[in-house]
Design a protein around this motif. Structure first.
Motif, PDB file in Angstrom:
ATOM      1  N   ALA A 114       7.037   3.291 -12.304  1.00 55.86           N
ATOM      2  CA  ALA A 114       8.023   3.385 -13.254  1.00 55.86           C
ATOM      3  C   ALA A 114       7.446   3.665 -14.561  1.00 55.86           C
ATOM      4  N   VAL A 115       6.476   2.983 -14.873  1.00 57.04           N
ATOM      5  CA  VAL A 115       5.774   3.437 -16.313  1.00 57.04           C
ATOM      6  C   VAL A 115       5.251   4.924 -16.410  1.00 57.04           C
ATOM      7  N   LEU A 116       4.530   5.177 -15.185  1.00 54.96           N
ATOM      8  CA  LEU A 116       3.996   6.433 -15.067  1.00 54.96           C
ATOM      9  C   LEU A 116       4.830   7.655 -15.154  1.00 54.96           C
ATOM     10  N   GLU A 117       6.132   7.310 -14.554  1.00 53.36           N
ATOM     11  CA  GLU A 117       7.128   8.226 -14.763  1.00 53.36           C
ATOM     12  C   GLU A 117       7.760   8.309 -16.281  1.00 53.36           C
ATOM     13  N   GLU A 118       7.756   7.101 -16.870  1.00 47.22           N
ATOM     14  CA  GLU A 118       8.189   7.018 -18.067  1.00 47.22           C
ATOM     15  C   GLU A 118       7.454   7.613 -19.237  1.00 47.22           C
ATOM     16  N   ILE A 119       6.233   7.840 -19.127  1.00 49.87           N
ATOM     17  CA  ILE A 119       5.217   8.552 -19.848  1.00 49.87           C
ATOM     18  C   ILE A 119       4.858  10.004 -19.588  1.00 49.87           C
ATOM     19  N   ALA A 120       5.669  10.406 -18.466  1.00 50.93           N
ATOM     20  CA  ALA A 120       5.297  11.727 -17.742  1.00 50.93           C
ATOM     21  C   ALA A 120       3.949  12.125 -17.346  1.00 50.93           C
ATOM     22  N   ALA A 121       3.612  11.136 -16.408  1.00 52.40           N
ATOM     23  CA  ALA A 121       2.187  11.103 -15.632  1.00 52.40           C
ATOM     24  C   ALA A 121       2.106  10.772 -14.024  1.00 52.40           C
ATOM     25  N   ASP A 122       3.418  10.946 -13.886  1.00 57.60           N
ATOM     26  CA  ASP A 122       3.717  10.924 -12.358  1.00 57.60           C
ATOM     27  C   ASP A 122       3.489  11.798 -11.374  1.00 57.60           C
ATOM     28  N   GLN A 123       2.938  13.050 -11.771  1.00 58.40           N
ATOM     29  CA  GLN A 123       2.670  14.090 -11.057  1.00 58.40           C
ATOM     30  C   GLN A 123       1.171  14.543 -10.665  1.00 58.40           C
ATOM     31  N   ILE A 124       0.411  13.539 -11.402  1.00 51.63           N
ATOM     32  CA  ILE A 124      -1.152  13.542 -11.274  1.00 51.63           C
ATOM     33  C   ILE A 124      -1.335  13.179  -9.876  1.00 51.63           C
ATOM     34  N   VAL A 125      -2.384  13.971  -9.256  1.00 49.77           N
ATOM     35  CA  VAL A 125      -2.892  13.637  -7.776  1.00 49.77           C
ATOM     36  C   VAL A 125      -3.518  12.150  -7.881  1.00 49.77           C
ATOM     37  N   GLN A 126      -3.034  11.140  -7.090  1.00 50.48           N
ATOM     38  CA  GLN A 126      -3.551   9.663  -7.198  1.00 50.48           C
ATOM     39  C   GLN A 126      -4.117   9.308  -5.897  1.00 50.48           C
ATOM     40  N   LEU A 127      -5.196   8.435  -6.076  1.00 50.91           N
ATOM     41  CA  LEU A 127      -5.967   7.638  -5.045  1.00 50.91           C
ATOM     42  C   LEU A 127      -5.617   6.225  -5.250  1.00 50.91           C
ATOM     43  N   THR A 128      -5.164   5.387  -4.210  1.00 51.77           N
ATOM     44  CA  THR A 128      -5.040   4.094  -4.389  1.00 51.77           C
ATOM     45  C   THR A 128      -6.282   3.315  -4.252  1.00 51.77           C
ATOM     46  N   VAL A 129      -6.544   2.502  -4.879  1.00 51.89           N
ATOM     47  CA  VAL A 129      -7.676   1.391  -4.762  1.00 51.89           C
ATOM     48  C   VAL A 129      -7.616   0.158  -4.869  1.00 51.89           C
ATOM     49  N   TYR A 130      -7.438  -0.316  -3.434  1.00 51.84           N
ATOM     50  CA  TYR A 130      -7.171  -1.795  -3.285  1.00 51.84           C
ATOM     51  C   TYR A 130      -8.417  -2.452  -3.704  1.00 51.84           C
ATOM     52  N   ASN A 131      -8.339  -3.046  -4.583  1.00 52.77           N
ATOM     53  CA  ASN A 131      -9.555  -4.143  -5.268  1.00 52.77           C
ATOM     54  C   ASN A 131      -9.571  -5.523  -4.854  1.00 52.77           C
ATOM     55  N   LYS A 132     -10.461  -6.303  -4.919  1.00 55.78           N
ATOM     56  CA  LYS A 132     -10.795  -7.758  -4.675  1.00 55.78           C
ATOM     57  C   LYS A 132     -10.501  -8.100  -3.257  1.00 55.78           C
ATOM     58  N   ILE A 133     -11.014  -6.989  -2.243  1.00 51.88           N
ATOM     59  CA  ILE A 133     -11.182  -7.264  -0.844  1.00 51.88           C
ATOM     60  C   ILE A 133     -11.811  -8.602  -0.503  1.00 51.88           C
ATOM     61  N   ASP A 134     -12.723  -9.210  -1.364  1.00 51.91           N
ATOM     62  CA  ASP A 134     -13.652 -10.250  -1.144  1.00 51.91           C
ATOM     63  C   ASP A 134     -12.945 -11.382  -1.000  1.00 51.91           C
ATOM     64  N   LEU A 135     -11.854 -11.491  -1.740  1.00 55.10           N
ATOM     65  CA  LEU A 135     -10.939 -12.832  -1.689  1.00 55.10           C
ATOM     66  C   LEU A 135     -10.032 -12.742  -0.331  1.00 55.10           C
ATOM     67  N   LEU A 136      -9.942 -11.770   0.250  1.00 54.92           N
ATOM     68  CA  LEU A 136      -9.225 -11.594   1.501  1.00 54.92           C
ATOM     69  C   LEU A 136     -10.178 -11.322   2.684  1.00 54.92           C
ATOM     70  N   ASP A 137     -11.609 -11.260   2.652  1.00 57.50           N
ATOM     71  CA  ASP A 137     -12.288 -11.332   3.833  1.00 57.50           C
ATOM     72  C   ASP A 137     -12.143 -10.101   4.555  1.00 57.50           C
ATOM     73  N   GLN A 138     -11.746  -8.842   3.834  1.00 60.28           N
ATOM     74  CA  GLN A 138     -11.550  -7.591   4.509  1.00 60.28           C
ATOM     75  C   GLN A 138     -12.687  -6.861   4.392  1.00 60.28           C
ATOM     76  N   ALA A 139     -12.873  -5.921   5.119  1.00 56.01           N
ATOM     77  CA  ALA A 139     -14.115  -4.888   5.379  1.00 56.01           C
ATOM     78  C   ALA A 139     -13.614  -3.634   4.494  1.00 56.01           C
TER      79      ALA A 139
END
Length: 431
Positions: free
Chosen positions: A300-325
């Motif tokens: 919603a904030v990215l849309e508000e500042i007109a930055a919602d059309q940029i190519v995006q890569l989601t980075v799920y951080n802190k996987i060490d807290l979930l014991d994920q690979a």
């Protein structure tokens, strides 16, 4: 006005739940904000209402209960997890005989504590003054104000007008200084664009681990802490990526639910790094049970500042807290859309760099342009970009160019020309 300084305050927290509202404030987030501001929360009052009360926001009976609790707990501050009107704030302060602040004022205080650079301090002060403008009347309740007609103005009216004039003058001076800094930042940005240096912007909800990831990727020592808005001032670093070469990584301020509009306006030049980026890394706290809602708030904030059309890569951080690979998720076009990492331990950082390189290097466009003589500036830009494969002029002076250009660069040029460059395309095909 550079700092409100709520540190060492003892406060009563007030949270109102409006069941019919789907995007209401979060009580846990209020407690994190209060802790980040250095305030000691003595007690939390939580209640349900169908709609805010006009006078006290919480209703007359509950307001009286809060006033009694303040005296009993010997608190010197009341913090509402909502935006209050100047009248509601004034009425509550009269009843409680202590200071009352709302969510916006609390966030402004945290920003004031975090600002370190000259530009950051100016931006925070501007936002504070704009927020203060509608609340000047509170300081002069004991004086007479306008009674009607010439010669009937009391001393309070004169003082208010003086304060407003001084405030307007200060706001104007701050805006002028920030405008100069914006020009300087824009010059640096144009230099990067001419050099075709891709910009990667870290975005995400506050406390998602953006600065820790920034430090891990660039071997820097940017301040990172388990606090909301630990990072306020933007930081840029250059690094080399395989298949891409030099890129600029930008660490920016975190977003939050209902980010005050004054802050969005004041940080316009800072947020420009997010709007002009070639790639956004949306950092998400994978261990946060509210991550889905937080991601929606960031969108919603990215849309508000007109930055919602940029190519995006989601980075799920802190996987060490979930014991994920660590792993990479791909879409149906075999392009990376998400990477699971831990900035704390370094797990998955190599996969993240691989995904970034793939997104920035994989797509080029094959274009043919017919530029009229008055558009020679774009011919010069193409030469600066070293993307011309063939070039000739016709009898009318039009320049015909055959280009092999990165899609991110082409999209940036389209934005800079307000779409006009599209009119000179003869044909296009992906390669």
């Amino acid at each position: 006005m550079s700092e409100i300084n709520l540190s060492l305050e003892q406060a009563i927290l007030v949270h109102v739940n409006f069941p019919q509202q789907h995007n209401s404030e979060d009580l846990t987030e209020l407690q994190l904000l209060v802790s980040s501001a250095g305030v000691q929360a003595l007690q939390t009052i939580s209640l349900n209402r169908s709609a805010p009360d006009t006078k006290y926001f919480v209703g007359t009976g509950k307001a009286a209960e809060i006033a009694g609790l303040i005296e009993q707990a010997q608190a010197n501050l009341v913090i509402f997890n909502h935006a209050l009107t100047p009248a509601q704030t004034r009425n509550l302060e009269r009843l409680c005989q202590t200071r009352v602040i709302d969510r916006t004022t609390l966030i402004l205080d945290i920003f004031a504590q975090r600002a370190r650079t000259y530009e950051g301090k100016l931006q925070v002060e501007l936002a504070q003054l704009q927020h203060l403008a509608s609340r000047l009347v509170r300081g002069w309740d004991g004086l007479d104000r306008q009674k009607g007609g010439i010669g009937m103005r009391g001393p309070g009216e004169a003082q208010l007008e003086t304060d407003r004039r001084l405030l307007r003058a200060r706001v104007k001076a701050l805006q002028a200084r920030l405008e100069k800094l914006t020009v300087q930042r824009e010059q640096s940005r144009r230099a990067r664009q001419k050099a075709a240096t891709p910009v990667i912007s870290l975005v995400g909800y506050t406390n998602a681990g953006k600065s820790s990831l920034f430090n891990r990727m660039t071997d820097s020592d940017v301040y990172a802490a388990d606090k909301l808005f630990a990072t306020l001032d933007p930081t840029l670093r250059q690094l080399n990526l395989p298949l891409v070469g030099k890129v600029v990584l930008a660490d920016t301020v975190g977003f939050i639910r209902h980010l005050p509009h004054n802050l969005v306006a004041a940080f316009k030049s800072t947020l420009q790094e997010t709007r002009e980026a070639d790639l956004q890394l949306h950092v998400v706290d994978a261990a946060d049970p509210r991550k889905t809602d937080n991601m929606q708030q960031v969108a919603a904030v990215l849309e508000e500042i007109a930055a919602d059309q940029i190519v995006q890569l989601t980075v799920y951080n802190k996987i060490d807290l979930l014991d994920q690979a660590p792993r990479i998720e791909y879409n149906e076009y075999d392009l990376p859309v998400a990477v699971y990492v831990s900035a704390n331990t370094g797990q998955g950082i190599d996969l993240l760099i691989k995904a970034i390189a793939q997104l920035l290097s994989q797509k080029h466009l094959y274009l043919k342009l017919a530029l009229p003589p008055e558009q020679a500036v774009w011919r010069a830009r193409c030469h600066e970009q070293h993307c011309i494969e063939d070039e000739y002029f016709d009898d009318d002076g039009n320049c015909h160019l055959t280009l092999s250009i990165a899609e991110a660069v082409w999209q940036r040029w389209l934005k800079q020309s307000n779409g006009e460059l599209e009119n000179y395309v003869v044909n296009t095909a992906d390669i």
